[in-house]
Write an enzyme that holds these catalytic residues in place. Structure first.
Site, mmCIF file in Angstrom:
data_model
loop_
_atom_site.group_PDB
_atom_site.id
_atom_site.type_symbol
_atom_site.label_atom_id
_atom_site.label_comp_id
_atom_site.label_asym_id
_atom_site.label_seq_id
_atom_site.Cartn_x
_atom_site.Cartn_y
_atom_site.Cartn_z
ATOM 1 N N ARG A 181 126.326 -3.646 94.128
ATOM 2 C CA ARG A 181 127.326 -2.839 94.292
ATOM 3 C C ARG A 181 127.709 -1.820 92.933
ATOM 4 N NH1 ARG A 181 128.721 -7.293 97.709
ATOM 5 N NH2 ARG A 181 128.525 -6.284 99.773
ATOM 6 N N LYS A 203 132.719 -8.975 97.414
ATOM 7 C CA LYS A 203 133.515 -8.002 98.624
ATOM 8 C C LYS A 203 134.297 -9.579 98.898
ATOM 9 C CE LYS A 203 131.954 -3.985 100.675
ATOM 10 N NZ LYS A 203 131.409 -3.565 102.409
ATOM 11 N N HIS A 275 125.201 3.337 95.121
ATOM 12 C CA HIS A 275 125.082 2.897 95.920
ATOM 13 C C HIS A 275 123.311 2.553 96.824
ATOM 14 C CE1 HIS A 275 126.037 0.288 98.983
ATOM 15 N NE2 HIS A 275 126.017 1.208 100.349
ATOM 16 N N ARG A 278 121.446 0.353 94.711
ATOM 17 C CA ARG A 278 121.645 -0.382 95.183
ATOM 18 C C ARG A 278 120.116 -0.767 96.785
ATOM 19 N NH1 ARG A 278 124.656 -5.315 97.520
ATOM 20 N NH2 ARG A 278 125.241 -5.188 99.157
ATOM 21 N N HIS A 301 125.203 -9.823 101.443
ATOM 22 C CA HIS A 301 125.490 -9.448 102.723
ATOM 23 C C HIS A 301 126.139 -11.071 103.363
ATOM 24 C CE1 HIS A 301 122.296 -6.064 102.613
ATOM 25 N NE2 HIS A 301 123.810 -5.597 102.358
ATOM 26 N N TYR A 310 116.737 -3.209 105.814
ATOM 27 C CA TYR A 310 115.413 -2.852 104.856
ATOM 28 C C TYR A 310 114.362 -3.152 105.469
ATOM 29 C CZ TYR A 310 118.612 -2.531 101.446
ATOM 30 O OH TYR A 310 120.600 -1.768 101.239
#
Length: 359
Positions: A181, A203, A275, A278, A301, A310
């Site tokens: 990110r 995150k 992004h 990414r 994730h 994806y």
């Protein structure tokens, strides 16, 4: 758009001056108790501020034609908040839709409201009813992520024009190969590297290790030589720094660098961004045979369900699957003329007569 984030130090924030005291306390709760990232808390701040500006107009305490920043929210107290009901929540969500907020934006706003009113009801007991309880927008419509193809990615790498070429080439290379990110890239320190891995802080402060391929290692080595020669290197720990000031690059500066590189490659104006790079990395890895669980770890994730988007964009595999049909090479058959059809019918009748004689 105003923000409480300190632009010089994005991990810090300036004092809250324009929101109700209860919202300030809630944001502190997210910050110090729940340990949410500064950007997450800032998102809640903006969404809750927008909601209470809407409520001030509904209460008749602000003019609908007033500029948003002119609406004083500091006088809103717990009693005002306790009087907010479901109808107000639905009204705000409808207002958000009329203001061209998409389904994802409305879902985010509702999430902020649910968090705040849940806190007011169950954590500090300042209200007895949660007006967001059982309020749902349903699942937002899923959209396929936008990404660069392999050839477009190579075009981007081959057309970087910059006065700090080694740095900008390294930035694009890491984006396209590691799937990190924007906030993760700008926070990288030199001490985050060990052997052929890089420690990335994602995150919620969660760390993960991502392996570096040969392209990344070579780009980093070339950049390191030039970076080491900077005479005004003020932020010695930061990986990516400004050539002029020697300070860590901001997220906004990296966005500008990516935009300039896309423009020089003829890829601007198509909605690509850091992004989207990414997404590109994830897509190319998946198309290259990386399984879903490994991709989940690389991207950082929380759940594999996030990564599964994806699986819907592997167009090459879909194309190959269709071509694998045994009828894939069937050529167009010209329609028969009326005479050919009549001859065919006669031939069929003659064949049937011959078959009857044999019997």
């Amino acid at each position: 758009m105003s923000s409480y984030i300190d632009t010089v130090h994005p991990e810090r924030h300036t004092p809250y001056l324009d929101i109700p005291d209860d919202v300030i306390e809630y944001l502190h709760y997210l910050d110090f108790v729940k340990l949410r990232s500064p950007r997450t808390v800032n998102g809640y701040y903006l969404d809750l501020r927008g909601f209470f500006r809407y409520m001030m107009i509904q209460w008749g305490r602000a003019d609908a034609t007033a500029k948003p920043e002119e609406i004083d929210l500091t006088k809103i107290d717990s009693k005002d908040i306790a009087g907010i009901g479901k109808r107000d929540i639905f009204g705000y969500l409808d207002y958000a839709r009329s203001a061209n907020n998409g389904s994802k934006a409305r879902a985010r706003k509702l999430s902020a409201l649910k968090g705040f009113f849940g806190y007011m009801c169950t954590q500090v007991n300042k209200i007895t009813q949660d007006p967001t309880e059982n309020v749902s927008l349903g699942a937002p419509k899923k959209t396929l992520p936008k990404y660069l193809t392999e050839s477009e990615s190579l075009e981007l790498l081959n057309n970087i024009q910059s006065d700090f070429y080694e740095r900008d080439f390294c930035i694009i290379t890491l984006f396209l190969n590691c799937g990190m990110r924007l906030a993760e890239l700008v926070s990288i320190d030199l001490g985050d590297f060990r052997d052929d891995t890089i420690r990335i802080t994602g995150k919620g402060g969660k760390e993960r290790l991502v392996y570096l391929n040969d392209a990344c290692k070579q780009a980093l080595e070339r950049y390191a030589k030039v970076r080491g020669g900077l005479v005004n290197l003020s932020d010695k720990d930061a990986l990516f720094v400004s050539k002029r000031t020697g300070k860590r690059l901001t997220a906004r500066r990296v966005e500008q660098i990516v935009a300039r590189c896309l423009q020089s490659a003829g890829l601007s104006g198509r909605g690509f961004s850091p992004h989207k790079l990414r997404h590109t990395a994830a897509t190319l890895m998946y198309q290259g045979g990386v399984d879903m669980l490994a991709l989940k770890e690389i991207l950082g994730h929380e759940n594999v369900s996030t990564t599964q988007i994806y699986t819907h964009i592997n167009q090459q595999q879909l194309r190959e699957a269709v071509q694998a049909s045994p009828l894939a090479r069937q050529r167009f058959i010209e329609p028969k003329s009326a005479d050919q059809k009549a001859d065919g019918a006669g031939d069929q009748s003659a064949a049937e007569d011959a078959e009857k004689k044999e019997k």
